[in-house]
Write an enzyme that holds these catalytic residues in place. Sequence first.
Site, PDB file in Angstrom:
ATOM      1  CD  GLU A 186      -3.116  -1.033   2.112  1.00  0.00           C
ATOM      2  OE1 GLU A 186      -3.010  -0.287   3.098  1.00  0.00           O
ATOM      3  OE2 GLU A 186      -4.153  -1.654   1.839  1.00  0.00           O
ATOM      4  CD  GLU A 255      -4.925  -5.892   2.285  1.00  0.00           C
ATOM      5  OE1 GLU A 255      -5.721  -5.123   2.862  1.00  0.00           O
ATOM      6  OE2 GLU A 255      -3.710  -5.944   2.536  1.00  0.00           O
TER       7      GLU A 255
END
Length: 729
Positions: A186, A255
């Site tokens: 991320e 995710e």
Amino acid sequence: MGSMWKVLKIKTLVLVVLFSLACSSVRATVSYDDKAFIINGKRRILISGSIHYPRSTPEMWPDLIQKAKDGGLDVIQTYVFWNGHEASPGKYNFEGRFDLVKFIKLVQQAGLYVHLRIGPYVCAEWNFGGFPVWLKYVPGIEFRTDNQPFKVAMQGFVEKIVNMMKSEKLFESQGGPIIMSQIENEYGPVEWEIGAPGKAYTAWAAKMAVGLNTGVPWIMCKQETAPDPIIDTCNGFYCEGFRPNKPWKPKMWTEVWTGWYTQYGGPVPRRPAEDLAFAIARFVQNNGSFFNYYMYHGGTNFGRTAAGLFIATSYDYDAPLDEYGLPNEPKYGHLTNLHKAIKQCEPALVSSYPTITWPGKNQEVHVFRSKSGACAAFLSNYDPTYSTKLTFQNRQYELPPWSISILPDCKTEVYNTARISSKGSTAKMVPVSGGLSWQSYSEETPSADDRDTLAMQGLWEQVNVTRDSSDYLWYLTQVNIAPNEGFLKSGQWPVLTAMSAGHALHVFVNGKLSGTVYGGLDNPKLTYTGYVNLRAGVNKISLLSVAVGLPNVGLHYERWNAGVLGPVTLKGLNEGTRDLTKQSWSYKVGLKGEALTLDNVTGSSSVEWVEGSLLAQKQPLTWYKTTFNAPQGNDPVALDMISMGKGEIWVNGESIGRHWPGYTAKGSCGGCNYAGTFTEKKCQSGCGQPSQRWYHIPRSWLKPSGNLLVVFEEWGGDPTKISLVTRTA
Ligand SMILES: *[C@@H]1O[C@H](CO)[C@@H](O)[C@H](O)[C@H]1NC(C)=O
Ligand SMILES: *[C@@H]1O[C@H](CO)[C@@H](O)[C@H](O)[C@H]1NC(C)=O
Ligand SMILES: *[C@@H]1O[C@H](CO)[C@@H](O)[C@H](O)[C@H]1NC(C)=O
């Protein structure tokens, strides 16, 4: 002789060619194109789920992996937890819950693939985002940017893991189960925030990773700028609109949030199975070919592995397998059925793009038709409130609100995301009969003149002093009160104010608790203000500052502070306000009970415990111990801690985590709001209740009888109401 040599030479040449062909075909087993990952020449729709190895025990792994397989998964995804593997520089731990190789081999034995997210930044609500604490104290270091000391350390660890995987032959290119890896995590939002050094760091990380020649693709999640050939992927509640940064990369969702984490002081988040199934079907009908449940099994933050701030010990995440490893119904069953439906569509999905039509209001139809004649259709109703009748190829289909029907042959509806046919939940906590018999030991309140304290000028940052060897740091000082102080006569006590960067603080004056404060979920900082009962002469001020994990996320989170940084003042003296901030303070890291290892058999027999009428109840800073027999059967075991405040729990010397049932869920968080799209904020429960009441004790940490249970309680609780429970499916 000459011709013999020639024949031999040609034979050798042929052998060499054959050998290198074999090698290169092994090498090329995993690749990708715009549609999907390609394994052994076949495009695949890959269904994946996150199981983090240290959040369960090795004894639980085979069952979790089997249940994941039974649930229709192809891949297990895990992060690699650097601070679990290298708590001090160069001293590695790959044992027990940190036996990464064993975990991967178990996945392989079950016939599943692995997605290895090396990071090594992992976020993950894990202490310090996975970084070892010592990393912060490497001279000149700055995390996750174009910083030489950081890059050297990061490369060292990534290489260590890759080499370990290679030597165990675990990459798919070597015949192993790892089909993809991840570098960083991320990083997109960080790069966007910090600009040029962030870009340079991304380029370096990508080049470094690709240069390790694992033979399988790398991904970077939530990072649009992922350099080729690294695949950028999506994380979120919904990802149907995501597009990779190059048209020749597959559309991947690393995710899929199955719920959310619980924080102490927060409610328990839930994500309805219907909405989860809907989000996935919508992703797949829009070219998505890889999705990973974050989490499939969330598990437990054992010991002090939970991150700041206030991350609970339970990491259940409302995942398809609950914290204890049992199916979370109806979610587990409903998703298993979804996976079957998607797999029936696989031949059409991997070999064609969807044709999209809109037969009516809020209706959408996606049809995949391959050249070889396979046909699969997805029928959508986007209306959040009303069901609809949709006509497709002269047949009528009834669709509930906010749902997608799957037709693997373009005729037969085998699945609708909003119609649950799997069984409902029957899981419950069953009390184990028989009470526990407790003994107590009171932790001493140290003072500044104690021998084993460290005197320094002013207030020091907590983690710099503790290096996270304990949650606890004592800040100790003394104040002299002249006999002519006005308050001694008037009885108007002075006010002590102490400001702390977090996360909780117990204030003791002359050995007596004056008060307790703790930070909130939005802001860990706290201020203690209270009247203090001082006497003429020397008074002992003892502040017990408590960190609840180190931060795991945020721009330059390595610079975040904890502990009493001041100012600390006394108001209402003859002189007015006295500033204690810059005077001499003494420091003591950790509790006496921690130093004595009261949590294990040897340590716990080193002090005098009391029981019966002498048992400390509702007293702060108290250690409790008891022994118990393992409950009959194989059902998972937990402790009901409802009567306790805050602290830590050990069973046979293993920490099962921090308890904090005294922090109840605040705010308006009842039930679910089904309007429009569902997000984690819209489905929550447990307002006014402890954020976490039950604490998992893994079966494998228990002996049949005589298990030592030790609880350290900071606030004061009633141990006689702690009980053992088993969880039944
Ligand atoms: C699927 O991918 C193809 C090829 O890149 C593209 O043309 C099409 O727009 C995509 N469809 C959807 C729904 O994303
Ligand atoms: C940590 O403590 C050392 C002394 O041990 C001090 O020199 C240093 O400035 C401190 N660092 C931080 C970040 O507080
Ligand atoms: C108790 O803990 C101490 C400190 O960690 C350790 O040295 C000792 O071996 C432990 N004893 C037992 C019986 O586990």
